[in-house]
Design a protein around this motif. Structure first.
Motif, PDB file in Angstrom:
ATOM      1  N   VAL A   1       1.230  -1.250  -0.231  1.00 30.36           N
ATOM      2  CA  VAL A   1      -0.219  -0.123  -0.292  1.00 30.36           C
ATOM      3  C   VAL A   1       0.542   1.102   0.241  1.00 30.36           C
ATOM      4  O   VAL A   1       1.333   1.576   1.074  1.00 30.36           O
ATOM      5  CB  VAL A   1      -1.234   0.101   1.664  1.00 30.36           C
ATOM      6  CG1 VAL A   1      -1.965   1.896   0.714  1.00 30.36           C
ATOM      7  CG2 VAL A   1      -1.682  -1.245   1.255  1.00 30.36           C
ATOM      8  N   LEU A   2       1.185   2.303  -1.156  1.00 34.39           N
ATOM      9  CA  LEU A   2       1.474   2.498  -1.075  1.00 34.39           C
ATOM     10  C   LEU A   2       0.199   4.581  -0.856  1.00 34.39           C
ATOM     11  O   LEU A   2      -0.726   4.530  -2.032  1.00 34.39           O
ATOM     12  CB  LEU A   2       1.851   3.547  -2.120  1.00 34.39           C
ATOM     13  CG  LEU A   2       3.673   2.683  -2.890  1.00 34.39           C
ATOM     14  CD1 LEU A   2       3.280   3.269  -4.304  1.00 34.39           C
ATOM     15  CD2 LEU A   2       4.010   2.335  -1.797  1.00 34.39           C
ATOM     16  N   ASP A   3       0.602   5.746   0.432  1.00 36.47           N
ATOM     17  CA  ASP A   3      -0.546   6.465   1.223  1.00 36.47           C
ATOM     18  C   ASP A   3      -0.099   7.829  -0.181  1.00 36.47           C
ATOM     19  O   ASP A   3      -0.931   8.323  -0.062  1.00 36.47           O
ATOM     20  CB  ASP A   3       0.031   6.726   2.225  1.00 36.47           C
ATOM     21  CG  ASP A   3      -0.304   5.098   2.940  1.00 36.47           C
ATOM     22  OD1 ASP A   3      -1.390   4.846   2.571  1.00 36.47           O
ATOM     23  OD2 ASP A   3       0.808   5.222   4.222  1.00 36.47           O
ATOM     24  N   LYS A   4       1.327   7.125  -0.688  1.00 36.30           N
ATOM     25  CA  LYS A   4       1.393   8.742  -1.300  1.00 36.30           C
ATOM     26  C   LYS A   4       2.859   8.450  -2.674  1.00 36.30           C
ATOM     27  O   LYS A   4       3.058   7.039  -2.262  1.00 36.30           O
ATOM     28  CB  LYS A   4       1.901   9.829  -1.038  1.00 36.30           C
ATOM     29  CG  LYS A   4       3.026  10.149  -0.125  1.00 36.30           C
ATOM     30  CD  LYS A   4       3.393  11.267   0.803  1.00 36.30           C
ATOM     31  CE  LYS A   4       4.811  10.674   1.490  1.00 36.30           C
ATOM     32  NZ  LYS A   4       5.122  11.863   2.627  1.00 36.30           N
ATOM     33  N   LYS A   5       2.516   9.372  -2.975  1.00 30.63           N
ATOM     34  CA  LYS A   5       3.300   9.167  -4.012  1.00 30.63           C
ATOM     35  C   LYS A   5       5.136   9.056  -3.796  1.00 30.63           C
ATOM     36  O   LYS A   5       5.785  10.012  -2.636  1.00 30.63           O
ATOM     37  CB  LYS A   5       3.627  10.309  -4.821  1.00 30.63           C
ATOM     38  CG  LYS A   5       4.469  10.447  -6.426  1.00 30.63           C
ATOM     39  CD  LYS A   5       4.860  11.771  -7.001  1.00 30.63           C
ATOM     40  CE  LYS A   5       5.620  11.719  -8.556  1.00 30.63           C
ATOM     41  NZ  LYS A   5       5.220  12.472  -9.376  1.00 30.63           N
ATOM     42  N   PRO A   6       5.847   7.685  -4.239  1.00 34.01           N
ATOM     43  CA  PRO A   6       6.998   7.926  -3.375  1.00 34.01           C
ATOM     44  C   PRO A   6       7.989   8.918  -3.436  1.00 34.01           C
ATOM     45  O   PRO A   6       8.613   9.256  -4.895  1.00 34.01           O
ATOM     46  CB  PRO A   6       7.465   6.401  -3.622  1.00 34.01           C
ATOM     47  CG  PRO A   6       6.750   6.117  -4.838  1.00 34.01           C
ATOM     48  CD  PRO A   6       5.501   7.051  -4.902  1.00 34.01           C
ATOM     49  N   GLU A   7       9.194   9.083  -2.850  1.00 29.74           N
ATOM     50  CA  GLU A   7      10.033  10.584  -2.807  1.00 29.74           C
ATOM     51  C   GLU A   7      11.279  10.228  -2.892  1.00 29.74           C
ATOM     52  O   GLU A   7      11.680  10.479  -3.520  1.00 29.74           O
ATOM     53  CB  GLU A   7       9.527  11.745  -2.084  1.00 29.74           C
ATOM     54  CG  GLU A   7       7.963  12.470  -1.762  1.00 29.74           C
ATOM     55  CD  GLU A   7       8.505  13.734  -0.840  1.00 29.74           C
ATOM     56  OE1 GLU A   7       9.362  13.542   0.134  1.00 29.74           O
ATOM     57  OE2 GLU A   7       7.271  14.321  -0.774  1.00 29.74           O
TER      58      GLU A   7
END
Length: 348
Positions: A65-71
């Motif tokens: 699960v990715l909660d936001k775009k990875p940085e």
């Protein structure tokens, strides 16, 4: 009556326990398996959801699960890296970049200068951890053990398997969603698909058979349909005479060399893939093997010069954005009267 009631209650209890165990196995959490039976299946990668949060179901059946775009993404293999950068992504580190990977020209210098965490098959875990990635994209097989360890430590990990045409299409769609670059992904997918359709539409009606040899510095084996060259052969309607042979191990893309079998089936062409220092060395080494063994004289493709040496930048490493070129290389090699000569098109 009492015994029946007790039996019924026991049945309900067993069923509840089973369902509970199943729900634990299929829970959508970083590092959990997607389904109990998925362990031995070849799954396609999939992004579930419209916008964030996204659930990525990867090639080995894990859901992340990715909660936001990875940085801070660590892309640890070349083909995934090529597709990732094609869609505007960046990587904080990667494995050693082989000189035989065909990198995107506009990103080549940047990719070459990404900090290395070791060889693809032996990445330095401590170095990866030092970079503190918020997403790791690892390669199936060669990095499977490291992927599991990183996942167990709490890192978000996607396991990537990019061998076939379908794998390339799936990777573009998922990476496009992760990077909010779906339009760019669909544009590239359309370009590759148009090239595939254009080449397939011109295929002659004749049936052509091939055997795909795999040369390394230590051995010679035969490639099956689940290899890059096998997939391209299928796309072009070529009959791989090794298709029905058993793999070395479950899931392997090679089977042992059997020259007698090749003589018996007598394929129209021999395709040679290699994992050796260079394309030129592969050709020289294979020609020496043909000359040294009298058995090869019984294969007409050898005696009549119908041996095609496939470039490593297309067939050792999946060429990702250049997959259409991989298909065209084989099409031109076997049907130059239809597609034109390879030498007039291929740039080393």
């Amino acid at each position: 009556m009492k015994l029946r009631k007790i039996g019924f209650l026991l049945f309900i209890l067993i069923l509840a326990v089973s369902m509970g165990a199943c729900s634990i196995e299929t829970g959508v959490d970083t590092g959990t398996k997607a389904a109990a039976g998925d362990e031995n299946k070849n799954l396609s990668i999939e992004a579930i959801g419209e916008g964030y949060p996204l659930t990525i179901k990867d090639f080995v059946g894990y859901e992340t699960v990715l909660d936001k775009k990875p940085e801070r993404t660590a892309v640890l293999s070349g083909t995934s890296l090529n597709i990732w950068y094609d869609l505007g992504g960046k990587s904080i580190c990667t494995s050693n970049i082989s000189k035989n990977i065909k990198l995107l020209a506009e990103h080549k210098d940047e990719i070459i200068n990404i900090p290395s965490v070791g060889a693809t098959y032996s990445i330095d875990m401590e170095k990866v951890i030092e970079y503190k990635p918020d997403l790791v994209i690892a390669q199936e097989g060669t990095q499977g053990e490291q992927a599991k360890k990183l996942r167990d430590m709490g890192f978000k990990v996607i396991v990537s398997r990019i061998k076939s045409y379908d794998d390339v299409m799936a990777a573009y769609r998922v990476f496009g969603k992760i990077l909010n670059s779906e339009e760019a992904a669909e544009k590239r997918i359309s370009e590759i698909e148009n090239k595939r359709q254009e080449l397939v539409s011109k295929l002659p009606q004749q049936k052509t058979s091939v055997i795909i040899l795999y040369l390394t510095s230590k051995s010679l084996a035969v490639k099956l349909d689940n290899s890059i060259a096998g997939d391209v052969s299928n796309i072009l309607g070529l009959k791989n005479i090794a298709s029905d042979l058993p793999p070395d191990t479950i899931g392997s893309e090679t089977t042992p060399l059997d020259i007698e079998y090749i003589v018996e089936k007598n394929p129209d062409y021999i395709l040679v893939t290699s994992m050796i220092s260079s394309n030129e060395t592969a050709k020289k080494t294979m020609e020496e093997q043909f000359a040294a063994s009298p058995a090869w004289k019984g294969v007409r493709a050898v005696s009549e010069g119908r041996v095609i040496y496939l470039p490593q930048e297309y067939f050792l490493f999946n060429s990702g954005p250049y997959y259409g070129e991989a298909i065209e290389y084989v099409a031109r090699s076997i049907y130059p009267e239809v597609y034109g000569e390879v030498k007039d098109w291929y740039e080393k």
